[in-house]
Design an enzyme around this catalytic site. Structure first.
Site, mmCIF file in Angstrom:
data_model
loop_
_atom_site.group_PDB
_atom_site.id
_atom_site.type_symbol
_atom_site.label_atom_id
_atom_site.label_comp_id
_atom_site.label_asym_id
_atom_site.label_seq_id
_atom_site.Cartn_x
_atom_site.Cartn_y
_atom_site.Cartn_z
ATOM 1 N N SER A 136 -28.707 -33.146 81.862
ATOM 2 C CA SER A 136 -29.149 -31.833 82.318
ATOM 3 C C SER A 136 -28.774 -30.770 81.278
ATOM 4 O O SER A 136 -29.165 -30.892 80.120
ATOM 5 C CB SER A 136 -28.550 -31.542 83.706
ATOM 6 O OG SER A 136 -29.166 -30.429 84.299
ATOM 7 N N MET A 137 -28.031 -29.738 81.636
ATOM 8 C CA MET A 137 -27.576 -28.768 80.642
ATOM 9 C C MET A 137 -26.896 -29.476 79.486
ATOM 10 O O MET A 137 -27.036 -29.081 78.317
ATOM 11 C CB MET A 137 -26.605 -27.763 81.275
ATOM 12 C CG MET A 137 -26.051 -26.736 80.284
ATOM 13 S SD MET A 137 -24.766 -25.650 80.974
ATOM 14 C CE MET A 137 -23.313 -26.723 80.763
#
Length: 273
Positions: free
Chosen positions: A106-107
């Site tokens: 994700s991030m």
């Protein structure tokens, strides 16, 4: 994969940024793990355990959580990449002394890419990059959840999963974790690609087939960020598909790891101007 409580690292790294949960053979390659938004190093304890016989796993601990709770959160993904890279380069004899692969979810996928580019430019290119649950950097991911109410932020966390819902229903725990989560949302939703030169290492993109944050075309665009080999793997599930598919993710990472005892490819000198 579960979300365990904070644990003490088995082998201290000497860095407040990096946690090592398990020892590994002396000739094992290294895996650097960058957690997701709102995540902490301990979330990846099961991944470290599964890889312990094959790789030394170092997991980044962001400011503002667990033992770094009192530190200022970083709300710029580029600043965070600069800080992580500086920490790795500052302790390169301990952290960059053997071939390594970088993995982020994700991030953490965007951050893994930015850190990989910075390390490459400093003369320490990764052997491979694995990115999970995130669209390619060249595809902007605008969002305004970081500007919304706590209720809207919590609803988005529930949509994505990955957080124990008992925590989301506990006012005191929520008050403790929401500042770091919101800061990570700021970093994620305001991130913009600055046009880095493509990597030359293999890149593996991993996604869940019903992830509301990334679809297959957005994941396929990762192939434009490397001149090396590229592969895409899709698994049944949403944004945190990797939880029920831990064994498969371990297999993918094993395929990306350099061979045990391989000579380092790091030179300590920039690879291009």
């Amino acid at each position: 994969m579960t979300t365990p409580a904070a644990r003490t690292a088995v082998a201290p790294t000497g860095s407040r940024w990096l946690r090592r949960f398990h020892t590994a053979p002396a000739d094992a390659p290294r895996l650097l793990v960058l957690p997701h938004a709102g995540g902490n190093a301990s979330y990846y304890f099961p991944l470290s355990a599964a890889l312990a016989e094959h790789a030394e796993v170092l997991v980044v601990q962001y400011p503002g959580r667990q033992e770094r709770f009192g530190e200022r959160c970083v709300e710029s993904l580029h600043e965070l990449a600069d800080l992580v890279t500086a920490e790795l380069l500052g302790g390169r004899e301990a952290f960059l002394d053997r071939p390594f692969t970088v993995f982020g979810h994700s991030m953490g996928a965007s951050l893994a890419f930015e850190v990989s580019c910075r390390l490459r430019d400093a003369g320490f290119p990764p052997a491979a990059l694995a990115v999970s649950g995130r669209r390619a950097p060249s595809i902007a991911a605008p969002g305004a959840v970081h500007l919304a109410s706590d209720e809207r932020l919590i609803a988005d966390m529930k949509l994505l999963g990955g957080t124990d819902e008992r925590m989301l229903d506990h006012p005191e725990l929520l008050a403790a974790i929401l500042p770091a989560v919101r800061s990570d949302y700021v970093a994620t939703e305001t991130y913009r690609f600055r046009g880095a030169i493509p990597l030359d290492c293999p890149v593996t993109a991993l996604i869940g087939d019903i992830d509301p944050r990334v679809d297959e075309p957005q994941a396929l665009a990762w192939r434009t960020h490397t001149t090396g080999a590229f592969r895409l793997r899709s698994y049944a599930g949403g944004h945190f598909y990797l939880v029920p598919h831990l064994d498969a993710i371990v297999s993918e990472l094993l395929a990306d790891l350099p061979a045990r005892g391989a000579d380092t490819v790091s030179t300590g000198a920039p690879t291009h101007p």
